[in-house]
Enzyme design. Structure first.
Site, mmCIF file in Angstrom:
data_model
loop_
_atom_site.group_PDB
_atom_site.id
_atom_site.type_symbol
_atom_site.label_atom_id
_atom_site.label_comp_id
_atom_site.label_asym_id
_atom_site.label_seq_id
_atom_site.Cartn_x
_atom_site.Cartn_y
_atom_site.Cartn_z
ATOM 1 N N GLU A 441 0.844 -1.196 0.000
ATOM 2 C CA GLU A 441 0.000 0.000 0.000
ATOM 3 C C GLU A 441 0.883 1.251 0.000
ATOM 4 O O GLU A 441 1.623 1.508 0.946
ATOM 5 C CB GLU A 441 -0.878 -0.031 1.259
ATOM 6 C CG GLU A 441 -1.683 1.198 1.515
ATOM 7 C CD GLU A 441 -2.216 1.238 2.945
ATOM 8 O OE1 GLU A 441 -2.849 2.250 3.278
ATOM 9 O OE2 GLU A 441 -2.004 0.289 3.714
ATOM 10 N N ASP A 514 -0.995 -1.538 5.916
ATOM 11 C CA ASP A 514 -0.865 -1.041 7.288
ATOM 12 C C ASP A 514 -1.838 -1.751 8.220
ATOM 13 O O ASP A 514 -2.918 -2.180 7.797
ATOM 14 C CB ASP A 514 -1.146 0.470 7.341
ATOM 15 C CG ASP A 514 -0.040 1.279 6.659
ATOM 16 O OD1 ASP A 514 1.059 0.731 6.485
ATOM 17 O OD2 ASP A 514 -0.295 2.447 6.303
ATOM 18 N N ASP A 516 -4.115 -0.880 10.164
ATOM 19 C CA ASP A 516 -5.158 0.046 10.611
ATOM 20 C C ASP A 516 -6.397 -0.159 9.751
ATOM 21 O O ASP A 516 -6.461 -1.078 8.930
ATOM 22 C CB ASP A 516 -4.660 1.492 10.546
ATOM 23 C CG ASP A 516 -4.230 1.903 9.132
ATOM 24 O OD1 ASP A 516 -4.525 1.156 8.169
ATOM 25 O OD2 ASP A 516 -3.606 2.967 8.981
ATOM 26 N N ASP A 518 -7.680 1.628 7.278
ATOM 27 C CA ASP A 518 -7.441 1.790 5.840
ATOM 28 C C ASP A 518 -6.749 0.564 5.254
ATOM 29 O O ASP A 518 -7.088 0.106 4.155
ATOM 30 C CB ASP A 518 -6.573 3.036 5.578
ATOM 31 C CG ASP A 518 -7.367 4.324 5.789
ATOM 32 O OD1 ASP A 518 -8.612 4.247 5.766
ATOM 33 O OD2 ASP A 518 -6.742 5.379 5.988
#
Length: 650
Positions: A441, A514, A516, A518
């Site tokens: 990403e 990541d 998280d 997102d």
């Protein structure tokens, strides 16, 4: 000097020795799949009794110590002495591979176990097996060890029940990987059997737990309920599935079908309750009939016919050559969910497995029945017919557009440097088995990954911008999407109907995002894409999720301790006692330099990864449709019912 090879070198394996010598030949493998196959073989016998009309209740129980018990209320395996073999029929069934009532059409009209090896195989591969038969007012029992009878058939009591109970413990010397059964894997197959045999109650118990759990599987609606459950949460047409059930030449054809708003085709086929994953003559007959009938319907609808001819004609041609296209099979099956269940007295399967039906006469039977019944249904339901036709016409237009897009893509690939994306940092080795690609990403994390990787075996493909949700768009939009086009080109195996796993450039495809919200969203969108357009990658175990650490704990000048969860962080801090430690929370992969990323997430000797698997395709299909599809209500219900499991990073 080579040993002498004469008559004495030829081994003759008696009884069930052959099964113990080469178990993989009989049950496929000695891993978890083969272990579960023992249960399926035993349950198949009970299901055959149900199909013959003599059994309506089957109990499967997982007992403690890896013992399985299968009970049914059928006629009970015969216990009297066989006229020619001079031993009990029960012993014959349990010790001879090709002994059983399935070969006698007077006993069983159709049977799922005809091509299999039956309960004798279970007996051969068990440490011990115990058969209890309730028949003619008596309880009969016989015990075996590794396929060898340890007792005669003994009468141990009186009863007014009838049926068979088989109880066994798998042999650890055969199943060296595991002898522990997976409740969910077994439940999926038992649920399937309950759908295919309406009116039969299948009770599945896990008695290994402190508080035993029980699933009661019974579906009066049969395969109609099966189709509804597959498309639960989707908008469907017609509201109630189209149902066909007819017997011809002793072959029973049962079909349930409807359409949903997606573009995926989902047809499940069964013969005598066996899942024919590779289809066969019954599927061919159905497909040909469906395409024929809907083309006839279009031919009879002047308004839609003119519109379709106009939209699909080749403007460069004139006269007869410019008539437009016909609906193709893939057009009329777009969004179709269908279950085909056949009962065939003497099924012929292609190859050693039972994945494909070979009886040529079945294609003709299914073709004729489907043509007749669907023609009648469509004539009586013109509104439904028009909706389905419009959907098929839209699909045909999209197919033509996709064909043009594919041609453009090929031209572009020819002009590019081997068609590989500009941002791909490829690895130097070309053997797919040794190569892996990290789909990362963002450019920042991509830059760190390029610095930290092993350039011989590890390729890096950074992704940027908002990823496409493929659940909501047509296939041609996927092909032309600037976020997914690099993924398709990098893997090199095509996608959708043109996917060819033999052309795959990397055998490990690792999604590195990541830790998280997102990152989870990007992972989900990529997995939706792989599940819908390259499902074989998941089936063959090529998709992995990288697991970057959440925290780095540093004490003085020592190398940091990397941990992967809040709980692990707390355990490490507790173990350090009063020692001062700095805790760094990694909010993104871009915060790590190449060295840190290698040490924590990319070094094959130390990294943690999860392989992505889909043990239950039906459940996975439903979850992807609910969570990623157009319908809001099913998604809200799913989130509300599963909200206690949410792990939010706010």
């Amino acid at each position: 000097m080579a040993a002498e090879y004469g008559a004495g070198s030829i081994q003759v394996l008696k009884g069930l020795e052959a099964v113990r010598k080469r178990p993989g030949m009989y049950i496929g493998s000695t891993g978890p799949k083969g272990l579960h196959h023992l249960v399926y073989e035993t349950v198949d016998n009970s299901i055959d009794e149900a199909m013959a009309g003599f059994c309506d209740s089957i109990v499967i129980a997982l007992e403690k110590d890896d013992i399985v018990r299968v009970e049914d209320n059928g006629r009970g395996i015969p216990v009297d002495i066989h006229p020619t073999e001079k031993i009990s029929a029960l012993e014959l069934v349990l010790t001879r591979l090709h002994a059983g009532g399935k070969f006698d059409k007077g006993s069983y009209k159709v049977s799922g176990g005809l091509h299999g090896v039956g309960v004798s195989c279970v007996n051969a591969l068990s440490d011990w097996l115990e058969a209890t038969i309730y028949k003619d007012g008596h309880i009969h029992r016989q015990k075996y060890e590794r396929g060898i009878p340890k007792t005669k058939v003994e009468v141990i009591g009186d009863t007014d029940k009838h049926g068979t109970t088989i109880r066994w413990k798998a042999d650890k010397t055969i199943f060296t990987e595991t002898t522990t059964y997976d409740f969910d894997v077994l439940k999926d197959r038992l649920r399937e059997l309950a759908f295919l045999n309406s009116g039969v109650t299948i009770i599945f118990r896990d008695e290994r737990l402190e508080n035993p759990k029980e699933e009661v599987l019974r579906y009066e609606g049969g395969i109609n309920e099966f189709v509804k459950s597959i498309d639960e949460g989707k908008t469907v047409i017609p509201g109630e599935p189209i149902y066909i059930n007819e017997e011809r030449d002793d072959v029973i054809t049962e079909i349930s079908m409807h359409y949903n708003t997606s573009f995926a085709e989902n047809i499940r086929t069964y013969v005598n309750d066996i899942n024919t994953r590779d289809g066969g003559t019954h599927l061919d007959g159905f497909k040909n009939a469906l395409t024929f009938v809907l083309n006839k319907c279009l031919e009879n609808n002047e308004k839609l016919k003119k519109q379709f001819e106009k939209d699909t004609s080749d403007k460069s041609k004139k006269g007869e050559e410019n008539k437009g296209e016909k609906l193709m099979g893939e057009d009329v099956r777009s969004g179709l969910t269908c279950v085909i269940s056949m009962k065939v007295p003497e099924p012929e399967f292609v190859g050693q497995t039972k994945d494909k039906l070979g009886n040529t006469e079945v294609a003709t039977i299914v073709n004729q029945i489907v043509k007749e019944k669907l023609t009648l249904f469509f004539e009586q339901n013109p509104q439904v017919t028009e909706t389905i036709l419009k959907k098929a016409m839209d699909e045909a237009r999209a197919r033509i557009a996709a064909r043009k897009a594919k041609d453009n893509m090929r031209k572009k690939t020819m002009s590019d440097s081997f068609g590989l994306p500009e941002k791909l940092a490829d690895c130097s080795l070309k053997n797919p088995e040794l190569c892996e690609v990290y789909i990362v990403e963002g450019d920042s994390a991509g830059g760190s990954a390029k610095k930290g990787r092993d350039p011989k075996t590890q390729a890096i493909l950074p992704l940027w911008g908002k990823m496409l949700n493929v659940e909501k768009v047509r296939p041609e939009k996927v092909m032309n999407n600037d976020k997914l086009e690099p993924v398709i080109a990098t893997l090199g195996a095509g996608f959708g109907k043109d996917f060819n796993i033999d052309k795959l450039r990397y055998h490990k495809i690792i999604i590195m995002a990541d830790a998280d919200v997102d990152g989870s969203h990007i992972r989900t969108l990529l997995l939706t894409f792989f599940f819908r357009y390259m499902p074989e990658l998941i089936e063959k175990g090529h998709i992995y999720l990288a697991m970057p650490p959440l925290f780095g704990i540093k004490v003085g000048k020592k190398p940091p301790i990397y941990v992967y969860s809040d709980e692990e962080r707390d355990r490490v801090l507790d173990s350090l006692g009063d020692v001062k430690a700095d805790v760094q929370r990694y909010k993104g992969l871009g915060e790590m330099d190449g060295k840190q990323l290698w040490e924590t997430t990319m070094d094959p000797s130390q990294r943690k990864m999860r392989v992505v698997t889909v043990p239950d395709a039906i459940a996975a299909d439903k979850i992807f449709s609910v969570c990623m599809g157009e319908e809001v209500e099913p998604r809200r219900n799913f989130i509300e019912s599963n909200s206690s499991y949410a792990n939010l990073d706010i």
